[in-house]
Design a protein around this motif. Structure first.
Motif, PDB file in Angstrom:
ATOM      1  N   ARG A 554       0.881  -1.175   0.000  1.00 27.90           N
ATOM      2  CA  ARG A 554       0.000   0.000   0.000  1.00 27.90           C
ATOM      3  C   ARG A 554       0.917   1.224   0.000  1.00 27.90           C
ATOM      4  O   ARG A 554       1.747   1.373   0.901  1.00 27.90           O
ATOM      5  CB  ARG A 554      -0.850   0.089   1.248  1.00 27.90           C
ATOM      6  N   LYS A 556       0.895   5.418  -0.378  1.00 27.25           N
ATOM      7  CA  LYS A 556       0.078   6.634  -0.499  1.00 27.25           C
ATOM      8  C   LYS A 556       0.926   7.713  -1.166  1.00 27.25           C
ATOM      9  O   LYS A 556       2.010   8.047  -0.698  1.00 27.25           O
ATOM     10  CB  LYS A 556      -0.351   7.086   0.904  1.00 27.25           C
ATOM     11  N   SER A 574      -1.204   6.745  -5.834  1.00 28.82           N
ATOM     12  CA  SER A 574      -1.233   5.741  -4.765  1.00 28.82           C
ATOM     13  C   SER A 574      -1.349   4.337  -5.342  1.00 28.82           C
ATOM     14  O   SER A 574      -1.730   4.169  -6.507  1.00 28.82           O
ATOM     15  CB  SER A 574      -2.398   6.021  -3.829  1.00 28.82           C
ATOM     16  N   THR A 575      -1.052   3.375  -4.519  1.00 22.64           N
ATOM     17  CA  THR A 575      -1.123   1.970  -4.942  1.00 22.64           C
ATOM     18  C   THR A 575      -1.712   1.159  -3.803  1.00 22.64           C
ATOM     19  O   THR A 575      -1.354   1.379  -2.648  1.00 22.64           O
ATOM     20  CB  THR A 575       0.298   1.433  -5.205  1.00 22.64           C
ATOM     21  N   ASP A 576      -2.571   0.256  -4.150  1.00 21.65           N
ATOM     22  CA  ASP A 576      -3.128  -0.624  -3.131  1.00 21.65           C
ATOM     23  C   ASP A 576      -3.387  -1.973  -3.792  1.00 21.65           C
ATOM     24  O   ASP A 576      -4.245  -2.079  -4.667  1.00 21.65           O
ATOM     25  CB  ASP A 576      -4.441  -0.014  -2.620  1.00 21.65           C
ATOM     26  N   CYS A 577      -2.596  -2.947  -3.458  1.00 18.47           N
ATOM     27  CA  CYS A 577      -2.845  -4.242  -4.087  1.00 18.47           C
ATOM     28  C   CYS A 577      -2.850  -5.341  -3.038  1.00 18.47           C
ATOM     29  O   CYS A 577      -2.281  -5.171  -1.959  1.00 18.47           O
ATOM     30  CB  CYS A 577      -1.817  -4.526  -5.167  1.00 18.47           C
ATOM     31  N   GLN A 581      -8.385  -5.431  -2.589  1.00 21.19           N
ATOM     32  CA  GLN A 581      -8.102  -4.541  -3.722  1.00 21.19           C
ATOM     33  C   GLN A 581      -7.714  -5.323  -4.985  1.00 21.19           C
ATOM     34  O   GLN A 581      -7.296  -4.735  -5.970  1.00 21.19           O
ATOM     35  CB  GLN A 581      -6.960  -3.581  -3.365  1.00 21.19           C
ATOM     36  N   GLU A 621       3.317   0.936   3.082  1.00 21.42           N
ATOM     37  CA  GLU A 621       3.219  -0.246   3.928  1.00 21.42           C
ATOM     38  C   GLU A 621       3.518  -1.444   3.041  1.00 21.42           C
ATOM     39  O   GLU A 621       2.865  -1.654   2.020  1.00 21.42           O
ATOM     40  CB  GLU A 621       1.803  -0.342   4.515  1.00 21.42           C
TER      41      GLU A 621
END
Ligand code: ATP
Length: 831
Positions: A554, A556, A574-577, A581, A621
């Motif tokens: 994650r 931000k 941002s990235t959220d995988c 997600q 994170e």
């Protein structure tokens, strides 16, 4: 030549034994004019690796000539394909790979393949097979225990030596011990680094160091190159042709602010070994965080300054071992030790809860004081530089002092002797002097007179002619012989005695080699962390957090660390995988909308976090990541000798065969290298393969211009897949890029806009758009009527003009030629 009086000396600065608060100026005794404490050019390092594989376990040991140290990896499991061994080879690029002639089939095949890799960069190792007896467990153990190591004091008893070595070498790891034994055998047989030395001189071994490759994050060479983690370019300076390469714009380049060479080396090592070892990563981040606090800035700068004096100690120790120590080595060593003491004193005042500060405080022991004060008290740096040899300060050895005093008083004494000699010489000789030449002794020097032409003219009664030099004749007289007997060869005697002292000093230093090696280890660690802190401060990076319980990453407002330095304004994303997600992110967007940059940014931020650096993001994170795979276009096809499409396929195959649920896979425009239907089909097949794995699917980011992948719904719908796009806005004929990632799918590629930006002529772009619109709407593509008609008309007109100009009454007119040369070619363009 001749005798030279020793000039007065300036007293040395405060001795190194003076406890310091004075480390802000750590080189008191070495500020000699014309100082030569530059560091030696590092000799090209040679690495010789010895490996054994048996019953699924690998034993590896290698010798690195740059630090004269043996590195070993305790027995580690490795599959038949020997991936771990491959990783070690990729990382250290050995000169030679030594193994037993009696080997397992898998190893034989592996080595055979290695030997046939013609394109291996930077070099293909030499494969050396030694008889299997050289690797016997017992013989290897004995060889290790009986070795002559400079770091083991001669005063140690045999039992103490065994105990000491057992604390460094894991004798319970049979394969490692056998590999170490084989390596020692190879080193002594090949006489690595001591080829030209006397046979009694052994290969210097300054230490044994353990390395582990477990908990590493796997990253292949392509990924390093496409993410621009390393990027070497030819050095533009003609003077650097031999040394080859310099770092271009790369992550390593912008983070490498190390002050000492060993710091740079360690940073490179950390870059090649990103890890999942959270304790290690957090301990690195703690130091960076500490130095980023504004109140610690001065301390950071002071330490950074001290680190620039930490020099190539292993090289000096190696030269000491071989008795090749140079004057500059003493100076450099003294400065290094003095700076190390400065670092220790600084660390004492820092929070001991931080491991590195605690280690430096404890491990930079009083041995350093001892070395510094020994060198400071014994070596006369100024005189050594002037004489270009090791000389000692006064009051070290009364005998040497007495001889030097005699040597100093010589000039006036010799003038007196010369005067007496002149009285006995023929009156036609106007002057004479007595000189002293080391190794030859005292001589009478007389100017050559005009009548002294032939050799026979040089004879003077009562004198023995020695030689002619610069129009001066040199003789030995009864008095000079007396002087020889009386004073002896003072110069040589002083020299010999000083050499003996140097040897004793060398032994004292070598006996304390472990603390010096430790200084280098900890100082280079500090150097790297200060460098990372300095970059983090300048570029506004933040501390990443590791959460083994989350899936994927994650981030931000992440940024691309290199692109943000080049772009006027960089738009963070941002990235959220992982988790809810999804695991497959399909990113579409017009050309040049920022897809590739985003993909690389995700890879780079993850990589930086796994190296223990702060990252270009507001927050990050990082969950468990075991590998980063990429399929991003690079320009390597020429050097690899493979087609672009073949490289694409190789890279994807590597990811498909190796990626796990914890791997990060970045795919940019896979399938472009072949016809679009086949390319799309391949991309779809690969993605469907991964999606079929369900929760075991890797974390995949795929950027593509194949909009049909979405339009034709080629991927199964579900929570695993997410469609993202780069935000753009059409403004008349213009397309505005926001470089902002959002949910959704691009409506078109806007290739025509990009083509216009690239400077393609308008009619070409219009025609391209017309054709693609026709194909997309399923209509037939019309020929280019307008264009064809206009040129046809122009050609017809030209032909008619030719006919009108024809003079049929001209006798020279040949109608056949006119038809064949003028009409027919024009007609073909019209019809
Ligand atoms: N986040 C960003 N902020 C500012 N500029 C950006 C950003 N991302 C990309 N750019 C700019 O856009 C250019 C093109 O980006 P990129 O190569 O990622 O486009 P792309 O969508 O992958 O294009 P293509 O599909 O043609 O490969 C970059 O060279 C950079 O100048």
């Amino acid at each position: 030549m001749a005798f030279r009086a020793t000039p007065g000396r300036t007293p040395p600065g405060p001795g190194p034994g003076v406890p310091s608060a004075s480390f802000s100026s750590p080189q008191p005794a070495m500020a000699a004019p014309g100082g030569i404490e530059e560091e030696d050019e590092e000799e090209p390092a040679e690495i010789h690796l010895c490996v054994l594989w048996s019953s699924g376990y690998l034993g590896i040991a290698y010798y690195d000539t740059s630090d004269s140290t043996i590195h070993f990896m305790p027995d580690a499991p490795d599959h038949e394909s020997l991936k771990l061994l491959q990783r070690v080879l990729d990382e250290i690029n050995p000169q030679s790979v030594v193994t037993s002639a009696k080997q397992d089939e898998a190893m034989t095949q592996f080595l055979g393949k290695l030997a046939s890799q013609e394109h291996r960069e930077p070099k293909r190792p030499e494969i050396i097979l030694l008889p299997s007896v050289d690797f016997g467990p017992e013989i290897s153990k004995q060889r290790l225990l009986s070795g002559n190591y400079s770091f083991i004091s001669e005063s140690m008893t045999a039992t103490e030596k065994i105990l000491f070595l057992s604390s460094i070498i894991p004798f319970d790891c049979v394969l490692t011990v056998r590999a170490l034994g084989g390596l020692l055998k190879f080193l002594s047989r090949r006489r690595v680094g001591v080829e030209l030395e006397d046979y009694s001189v052994g290969v210097p071994i300054l230490g044994f160091k353990k390395f582990v490759l477990t908990h590493l994050v796997s990253i292949d060479q392509d990924t390093y190159s496409v993410l621009q983690i390393f990027k070497s370019e030819s050095h533009p300076s003609v003077y650097k042709v031999a040394s080859g390469l310099k770092e271009g714009l790369s992550l390593f380049g912008i983070l490498n602010r190390c002050r000492c060479r060993w710091g740079q080396k360690l940073l490179r090592l950390w870059f090649t070994r990103p890890t999942r070892e959270l304790r290690e990563l957090n301990s690195r981040l703690d130091v960076i965080e500490f130095f980023l606090m504004p109140q610690n800035l001065d301390m950071a700068q002071m330490m950074h300054r001290l680190l620039s004096h930490i020099k190539n100690v292993p090289l000096i120790l190696k030269r000491m071992k071989l008795s090749h120590t140079k004057v500059s080595d003493w100076q450099v060593l003294y400065k290094t030790v003095y700076s190390a003491l400065g670092l220790r004193d600084a660390c004492r005042s820092l929070p001991q809860s931080i491991q590195l500060f605690r280690d430096i405080t404890q491990e930079f022991s009083d041995d350093l004081h001892h070395i510094a004060s020994l060198i400071g008290k014994v070596v006369d740096f100024e005189e050594s530089l002037a004489e270009n040899r090791f000389t000692v300060l006064p009051n070290i050895d009364p005998e040497i002092d007495a001889k030097k005093r005699r040597l100093m008083g010589l000039p006036s004494f010799l003038t007196e002797v010369a005067q007496k000699e002149l009285e006995n010489l023929d009156s036609c000789i106007p002057s004479c002097s007595v000189i002293y030449i080391p190794l030859i002794g005292f001589l009478l020097s007389i100017p050559r007179l005009s009548f002294m032409v032939e050799a026979s003219d040089f004879e003077i009664e009562g004198l023995d002619f020695m030689f002619l030099s610069e129009d001066k004749l040199h003789y030995r007289s009864a008095r000079t012989k007396e002087l020889d007997a009386l004073l002896g060869d003072l110069h040589c005697e002083i020299r010999d005695q000083e050499m003996l002292l140097m040897h004793q000093l060398q032994c004292q230093v070598l006996a304390r080699a472990p603390v010096l090696t430790r200084v280098l280890d900890l100082a280079s660690r500090l150097d790297v962390l200060l460098a990372l802190a300095s970059a983090a401060r300048d570029y506004g990076y933040s501390r990443p957090h590791y959460s083994p319980c989350i899936q994927g990453v994650r981030i931000k407002n992440g940024r691309h660390p290199l692109m943000e330095l080049c772009a006027r304004t960089f738009v963070p994303n941002s990235t959220d995988c992982g988790g809810d997600q999804g695991r497959v992110k399909v990113i579409t967007g017009p050309n040049s909308s920022g897809k590739s940059i985003y993909l690389k940014q995700v890879g780079l931020i993850t990589f930086m976090a796994l190296v223990g650096s702060f990252v270009p993001a507001e927050e990050a994170e990082i969950g468990v990541i075991d590998a980063i795979f990429t399929r991003i276009h690079s320009c390597e096809s020429i050097s690899l000798g493979l087609s672009t499409f073949m490289i694409d396929l190789n890279q994807v195959a590597k990811a498909v065969n190796n990626a796990t649920e914890h791997s990060l896979v970045l795919i940019d425009e896979f399938g472009k290298g072949t016809n679009s239907v086949d390319g799309l089909a391949l991309l779809t097949a690969v993605l469907r393969h991964w999606l079929a794995l369900g929760p075991s699917c890797p974390h995949i980011f795929v950027a593509t211009n194949f909009l049909s992948l979405v339009q034709l719904q080629l991927l199964p719908q579900g929570p695993l897949v997410q469609y993202l796009t780069m935000e753009t806005c059409e403004d008349g004929n213009d397309l505005v890029f926001f470089y902002q990632l959002c949910h959704g799918v691009a409506s078109a590629s806007h290739a025509s806009y990009t083509a216009a930006q690239a400077g393609l002529p308008d009619p070409l772009i219009a025609r391209g758009k017309e054709v693609s619109d026709s194909i997309r709407s399923g209509k037939p593509v019309k020929p280019m009527h307008e264009l064809v008609r206009r040129t046809q008309m122009e050609n017809c007109q030209a032909l008619v003009d030719k006919f009108l100009k024809l003079d049929l009454e001209d006798p020279s007119l040949d109608l056949d030629i006119f038809i064949s040369q003028e009409v027919l070619p024009a007609a073909t363009t019209i019809l």
